[in-house]
Design a protein around this motif. Sequence first.
Motif, short mmCIF file in Angstrom:
data_model
loop_
_atom_site.label_atom_id
_atom_site.label_comp_id
_atom_site.label_asym_id
_atom_site.label_seq_id
_atom_site.Cartn_x
_atom_site.Cartn_y
_atom_site.Cartn_z
N HIS A 25 0.81 -1.21 0.00
CA HIS A 25 0.00 0.00 0.00
C HIS A 25 0.85 1.27 0.00
N ARG A 81 1.11 -3.86 6.09
CA ARG A 81 -0.26 -4.28 6.36
C ARG A 81 -0.76 -3.67 7.68
N GLU A 82 0.09 -3.65 8.72
CA GLU A 82 -0.31 -3.07 10.00
C GLU A 82 -0.53 -1.56 9.90
N GLU A 83 0.35 -0.87 9.17
CA GLU A 83 0.19 0.58 9.00
C GLU A 83 -1.07 0.91 8.21
N LYS A 85 -3.82 -0.93 8.10
CA LYS A 85 -4.96 -1.17 9.00
C LYS A 85 -5.12 -0.02 9.99
N ALA A 86 -4.01 0.50 10.51
CA ALA A 86 -4.08 1.63 11.43
C ALA A 86 -4.63 2.86 10.73
N ARG A 87 -4.23 3.07 9.48
CA ARG A 87 -4.73 4.22 8.73
C ARG A 87 -6.23 4.09 8.48
N VAL A 88 -6.70 2.89 8.16
CA VAL A 88 -8.13 2.67 7.95
C VAL A 88 -8.90 2.89 9.24
N ARG A 89 -8.37 2.39 10.35
CA ARG A 89 -9.03 2.61 11.65
C ARG A 89 -9.11 4.09 11.98
N ASN A 92 -11.75 5.71 9.77
CA ASN A 92 -13.10 5.35 10.22
C ASN A 92 -13.47 6.06 11.51
#
Length: 121
Positions: A25, A81-83, A85-89, A92
């Motif tokens: 990403h 992948r973790e970064e 997911k953190a950005r999506v959280r 949101n």
Amino acid sequence: MSMVISIVSITAFVMMTGYMMIKAHFAATRRVAGIALLMAVGEVALFGLLSGVTNPAVMLLLVAARAAVLIACAVAMKNDREEFKARVRLRNRFRADMFNTMEPLRLVRRQRAAAHIDIAA
């Protein structure tokens, strides 16, 4: 034996590069994929040149270097992948906060803009 290791490592590097280019990403992770691609090109250029029988210590160092690059690529993908997911959280949570505010942000901006216009006039 060294040719088999070269074939396996070329395949692993090409597959890791493709996986990282497709699934990454962030641009930093894609740059790490460039290292794996460079290693694959180097493997193809030096295919079977070094024999494991004549120089076992150098061969072990090269295998360790190949493993280190593959591990670094795997860690970079995990961090990517973790970064993401953190950005999506975070995105949101921001949307939820904006939805739950008393006044919509657009209305507040318009009121502030109108106040500045009244002061200037």
